[in-house]
Design an enzyme around this catalytic site. Structure first.
Site, PDB file in Angstrom:
ATOM      1  N   CYS A 138      40.469  39.778  42.981  1.00 45.73           N
ATOM      2  CA  CYS A 138      40.154  39.073  41.819  1.00 45.73           C
ATOM      3  C   CYS A 138      40.051  40.088  40.557  1.00 45.73           C
ATOM      4  O   CYS A 138      39.888  41.275  40.814  1.00 45.73           O
ATOM      5  CB  CYS A 138      38.683  38.715  42.084  1.00 45.73           C
ATOM      6  N   GLY A 139      40.820  39.645  39.422  1.00 47.46           N
ATOM      7  CA  GLY A 139      40.852  40.639  38.400  1.00 47.46           C
ATOM      8  C   GLY A 139      39.431  41.001  37.843  1.00 47.46           C
ATOM      9  O   GLY A 139      39.534  42.439  37.635  1.00 47.46           O
TER      10      GLY A 139
END
Length: 114
Positions: A10-11
């Site tokens: 997840c960024g």
């Protein structure tokens, strides 16, 4: 101690972890998809966030849409059950310090508890 519930894919989770490290903080990292939270842990996190169970759900996940189709929109109790059974439904990242927690959306929001 500071802990982060982290998903490396997840960024926002990666950005939040980087932000903590830039502040000189090496948090305890919990890869919650590999080490799922118990019902009690989900309830404790919600209390620290001051969230209702439904506020922590990732509603864009396919599993969420299927569960809603099958069981209807969840209340807080049902949302907690879904998150325990399907950790991918837990919004991330969550940073915890003592009896406080913040959702790293945006990442800078976690600075409120440091």
């Amino acid at each position: 101690m500071i802990e982060i519930f982290h998903n490396p894919r997840c960024g926002k989770s990666r950005q939040t972890l980087d932000l903590l490290k830039k502040k000189g903080i090496e948090p305890k990292i919990r890869l919650y998809l590999e080490d799922p939270l118990s019902k009690k842990e989900v309830e404790e996190v919600l209390k620290k966030l001051k969230f209702d169970g439904t506020e922590l759900l990732r509603t864009k996940e396919e599993i969420y849409k299927k569960l809603v189709q099958k069981e209807g929109k969840p209340d807080s109790k049902k949302a907690i059950q879904w998150m325990v059974e399907n950790p991918i439904l837990i919004e991330r990242p969550i940073v915890i310090k003592g009896n406080q927690a913040r959702l790293g959306r945006p990442p800078e929001q976690v600075l409120e508890i440091l």
